[in-house]
Design a protein around this motif. Structure first.
Motif, PDB file in Angstrom:
ATOM      1  N   PRO A   1     -27.607  36.082  45.114  1.00 54.09           N
ATOM      2  CA  PRO A   1     -28.789  35.347  45.128  1.00 54.09           C
ATOM      3  C   PRO A   1     -29.236  34.532  46.527  1.00 54.09           C
ATOM      4  CG  PRO A   1     -26.693  33.864  44.612  1.00 54.09           C
ATOM      5  CD  PRO A   1     -26.321  35.353  44.968  1.00 54.09           C
TER       6      PRO A   1
ATOM      7  N   VAL B   1     -28.040  35.649  37.638  1.00 51.43           N
ATOM      8  CA  VAL B   1     -26.999  35.010  38.573  1.00 51.43           C
ATOM      9  C   VAL B   1     -27.063  33.582  38.022  1.00 51.43           C
ATOM     10  CG1 VAL B   1     -26.233  34.287  40.693  1.00 51.43           C
ATOM     11  CG2 VAL B   1     -27.110  36.435  40.305  1.00 51.43           C
TER      12      VAL B   1
ATOM     13  N   LEU C   1     -26.638  29.441  38.111  1.00 49.47           N
ATOM     14  CA  LEU C   1     -26.847  28.486  39.363  1.00 49.47           C
ATOM     15  C   LEU C   1     -26.122  27.276  38.904  1.00 49.47           C
ATOM     16  CD1 LEU C   1     -30.577  29.373  40.484  1.00 49.47           C
ATOM     17  CD2 LEU C   1     -28.230  30.301  41.459  1.00 49.47           C
TER      18      LEU C   1
ATOM     19  N   TYR D   1     -36.799  29.377  41.392  1.00 51.80           N
ATOM     20  CA  TYR D   1     -35.571  29.512  42.410  1.00 51.80           C
ATOM     21  C   TYR D   1     -35.701  29.199  43.799  1.00 51.80           C
ATOM     22  CZ  TYR D   1     -31.803  32.031  44.787  1.00 51.80           C
ATOM     23  OH  TYR D   1     -30.771  32.347  45.504  1.00 51.80           O
TER      24      TYR D   1
ATOM     25  N   PHE E   1     -23.337  28.048  42.907  1.00 56.18           N
ATOM     26  CA  PHE E   1     -23.200  29.631  42.244  1.00 56.18           C
ATOM     27  C   PHE E   1     -21.880  29.891  41.480  1.00 56.18           C
ATOM     28  CE2 PHE E   1     -25.227  29.578  46.514  1.00 56.18           C
ATOM     29  CZ  PHE E   1     -26.532  29.860  46.212  1.00 56.18           C
TER      30      PHE E   1
END
Length: 238
Positions: free
Chosen positions: A41, A99, A101, A131, A233
């Motif tokens: 990411p 992904v 967060l 993002y 993450f």
């Protein structure tokens, strides 16, 4: 849809430092963007930087230069995040939406305002603009870590002077401990061990901070806390 808002946040951040430095007649380079492999990411940049070429005149100049970048960047990042959240989708969680967060206090607040309460069993699929805003706030938080030549180190030294040096030495060890709970912190701990946690003294260190500059420091500290996430993450954590 991602690069333009992110580079805008980073560019404004560095221009905040640049303009504050020029206003105090501190010699400084123009902002430079650092390229990086675009591995999700992570973005295709490690951020931007400027290089100071002369010492800080006093603690007021140090505060202005240190705090100007994060505060200016946040002025752009917050609207970007709000706009991106408005473009994002709320979908039923399937375990394969992308992904994950971490969520800072600021992200949770803006998400609640823009998207409302997320029903159980649903997730927010962030739009690329959102993002970019999230990453801009994350980078802002990293820069505000109170140690060394980071923006937070400038702010902390301006507020507390040499008294903060003993605390700053403990920051890399704290990051190592945080690395047990969150991805990425060990890397920052190693970087601080390499770069050091010390800070050069301004030329006129005896000049006290003005009330306005103390207010800048308080706002910068609040911004750090609002953008902080222990596990940014949380890949592979369940």
């Amino acid at each position: 849809m991602f690069n333009v808002p992110l580079l805008s946040i980073l560019g404004v951040h560095e221009m905040g430092h640049y303009t504050a430095a020029r206003r105090h007649r501190v010699r400084v380079s123009p902002p430079y963007f650092i390229p990086f492999l675009p591995i999700p990411p992570l973005p295709g940049t490690m951020g931007a930087l400027i290089r100071l070429k002369s010492p800080f005149p006093d603690r007021n100049a140090l505060m202005d230069i240190g705090a100007a970048g994060p505060l200016a960047g946040a002025v752009v990042a917050i609207p970007v995040l709000i706009a991106g959240l408005a473009l994002s989708e709320v979908r039923r969680a399937t375990g394969s939406l992308g992904v994950p967060l971490g969520e800072s206090l600021l992200f949770k607040l803006l998400s609640r305002v823009v998207l409302g309460q997320i029903p159980a069993g649903y997730d927010v699929v962030l739009h690329p603009v959102a993002y970019a805003g999230w990453l801009g706030m994350y980078i802002t938080m990293l820069n505000l870590i109170p140690a060394g030549q980071l923006d937070g180190g400038h702010v902390a030294f301006a507020m507390f002077g040499e008294r903060f040096s003993e605390v700053a030495r403990l920051i890399p060890y704290a990051l190592l401990l945080m690395g047990v709970a969150g991805n990425g912190w060990i890397v920052w701990a190693v970087l601080l061990f390499i770069m050091g946690t010390g800070h050069p003294r301004p030329m006129a260190e005896e000049v006290p901070l003005t009330p306005m500059r103390r207010a800048f420091g308080v706002v910068a500290c609040l911004l750090f806390l609002l953008c902080f996430t222990l596990d940014p993450f949380p890949i592979g954590r369940g």
